[in-house]
Design an enzyme around this catalytic site. Structure first.
Site, mmCIF file in Angstrom:
data_model
loop_
_atom_site.group_PDB
_atom_site.id
_atom_site.type_symbol
_atom_site.label_atom_id
_atom_site.label_comp_id
_atom_site.label_asym_id
_atom_site.label_seq_id
_atom_site.Cartn_x
_atom_site.Cartn_y
_atom_site.Cartn_z
ATOM 1 N N TYR A 1 0.897 -1.289 -0.046
ATOM 2 C CA TYR A 1 0.231 0.054 -0.181
ATOM 3 C C TYR A 1 0.822 1.152 0.039
ATOM 4 C CZ TYR A 1 -4.042 -2.902 1.461
ATOM 5 O OH TYR A 1 -4.948 -3.842 1.353
ATOM 6 N N LYS B 1 -11.772 -4.979 3.220
ATOM 7 C CA LYS B 1 -12.852 -5.548 4.213
ATOM 8 C C LYS B 1 -14.280 -5.772 3.472
ATOM 9 C CE LYS B 1 -10.316 -5.140 7.762
ATOM 10 N NZ LYS B 1 -9.528 -6.646 7.860
HETATM 11 C C1 PHB Z 1 -7.062 -6.713 -4.680
HETATM 12 O O1 PHB Z 1 -6.245 -7.633 -4.693
HETATM 13 O O2 PHB Z 1 -8.005 -6.671 -5.583
HETATM 14 C C2 PHB Z 1 -7.069 -5.920 -3.440
HETATM 15 C C3 PHB Z 1 -6.172 -6.158 -2.442
HETATM 16 C C4 PHB Z 1 -6.300 -5.425 -1.180
HETATM 17 C C5 PHB Z 1 -7.087 -4.475 -1.038
HETATM 18 C C6 PHB Z 1 -8.009 -4.054 -2.149
HETATM 19 C C7 PHB Z 1 -8.021 -5.005 -3.225
HETATM 20 O O3 PHB Z 1 -7.226 -3.425 -0.085
#
Ligand code: PHB
Ligand code: APR
Length: 394
Positions: free
Chosen positions: A205, A301
């Site tokens: 992230y 979530k």
């Molecule tokens: C996803 O892999 O699509 C994904 C993963 C984590 C998130 C949102 C989307 O917080």
């Protein structure tokens, strides 16, 4: 095709993950259900959604008898990474909480649930139109709808509104008997899927001067990436090249250098929203999953919250139908909402910590940097994040 039944114990509106999982758990306990879905199965299975399962979600899927493929093909992640430009902060879920999360696409979960429901022979009606919920506050609710060109009626003891944000269930609760809380964020996520090696072995992230990005994955050769975009952008505005350039600009130097790029096989924009409807019950109608609440995808979530709703509701319905004990039904809305608000807070906080807001002042960017610096310096801050990310107890 399954025969249209005239009566069932629990009528389930919506054949997404909420409706399918609830049906599966009720059926295993000897409660019969009928699922009514507005679209085709192919349409439901074409939706790409987040792919991170809390350990409680995995336990529930196990209890529902649909975890075999998940256990074989899902990937356990013991941590994830938050970054601020080149600063990388690893959140070690295993060390901080003793738990992990499982990366396994929601589409796969849905597919596994359909297979399990087919094996049990549960009637699932697709392409149902004009669905109306009648007399939900009486002891004999019923639904009317159109299917295969015929008008039909389904009588039931209870109605589970698992029909997502745009469904009819929430709208059936009179406006003066429900309260809606909403925060719409001034940006969306542009996401792509590509047959490339993931940028890193854990999710990243990223906060950066170029905005937010997320590096996620489905498996060793399938990556899922997102970048923040203004709500006015359209998918056609973004070539693959432009997407990769933006992603590179958001990721830390070491990750950027090793990033494998390739053609996108899916590209879409999703707006970000926080939304809660209270209460989640109206007589014998219960709201479940996206029908009652939406979280921004930061923190993944959405599906996990739907599963905790199903956890509370399946227990409540089984007690009511098997032993006449309606206390679980009376507590459903409060129990579900208590956990939902915690996930609301977490996903809102993460969204604020990681995204650039149009027109913001220079102070706001410094606050994000300070939050990420604090995360890198404080084990307490990392533990708080980890505890929420792996999922609060049901
Ligand atoms: C996803 O892999 O699509 C994904 C993963 C984590 C998130 C949102 C989307 O917080
Ligand atoms: N009649 C019948 N079905 C309907 C109606 C209707 N009037 N309106 C909507 N539906 C169906 C939709 O076509 C959809 O397949 O209800 C289903 C709801 O599924 P989801 O939107 O996937 O919601 P839910 O099952 O609660 O899943 C929650 O999945 O949608 C993601 O982000 C969400 O991750 C979260 C989780």
């Amino acid at each position: 095709m399954a025969q249209t039944q005239k009566r069932t114990q629990v009528a389930i509106i919506g054949g997404g993950p909420s409706g399918l999982l609830l049906s599966q758990l009720l059926n295993l306990a000897g409660v019969d259900t009928v699922i009514l879905e507005r679209t085709s199965r192919a349409h439901v299975l074409a939706r790409i959604r987040a792919g991170v399962l809390e350990s409680g979600t995995v336990d529930m899927l196990h209890a529902a008898g649909v975890a075999d493929r998940l256990l074989a093909e899902g990937h356990s992640h013991a941590g994830c990474v938050f970054t601020d430009d080149d600063l990388m902060v690893r959140i070690d879920f295993a060390e901080l909480t003793g738990k992990s999360v499982t990366v396994y696409g929601q589409t796969e979960v849905t597919q596994d649930l359909y297979a399990a429901q087919d094996a049990l022979g549960t009637p699932i009606l697709h392409e149902v139109a004009d669905l109306v919920i009648h007399e939900p506050t009486s002891s004999a609710p019923y639904l009317t709808y159109t299917h295969d060109g015929q008008t039909a009626r389904l009588d039931c003891d209870y109605v589970a509104g698992c029909d997502g944000f745009h469904g009819v269930s929430r709208q059936t609760i009179p406006v003066d008997r429900r309260t809606e809380f909403e925060r719409v964020y001034p940006f969306g996520w542009l996401g792509i899927l590509s047959r490339t090696r993931p940028a890193h072995d854990e999710l990243i992230y990223a906060n950066s001067a170029s905005g937010f990005a997320l590096a996620s994955m489905r498996n060793a050769n399938l990556s899922r990436y997102y970048v923040q975009v203004p709500l006015t952008d359209r998918v056609e505005d973004w070539s693959d090249e432009a997407f990769w350039d933006r992603l590179r600009a958001c990721l830390p130097r070491d990750i950027r250098a090793a990033l494998q790029t390739g053609p996108s096989i899916e590209k879409s924009i999703a707006p970000l929203r926080s939304f809660v409807c209270e209460p989640m019950r109206w007589g014998r109608l219960f709201l479940v999953g996206d029908a009652a609440h939406i979280v921004p995808p930061t923190g993944a979530k959405g599906l996990n919250l739907a599963v905790s709703d199903v956890f509370y509701l399946h227990q409540a319905l089984i007690s009511a139908l098997k032993s006449g004990d309606t206390s679980g039904i009376d507590r459903y809305s409060d129990r579900a909402l208590a956990r939902i608000w915690q996930a609301m807070r977490f996903s809102w906080q993460l969204t604020n910590m990681l995204h650039r807001f149009d027109g913001e002042d220079s102070f706001a960017a410094q606050m994000r940097k300070a939050s990420l610096m604090h995360l890198s310096q404080s084990e307490t801050a990392r533990r708080e994040l980890a505890e929420n990310y792996v999922g609060l107890p049901f």
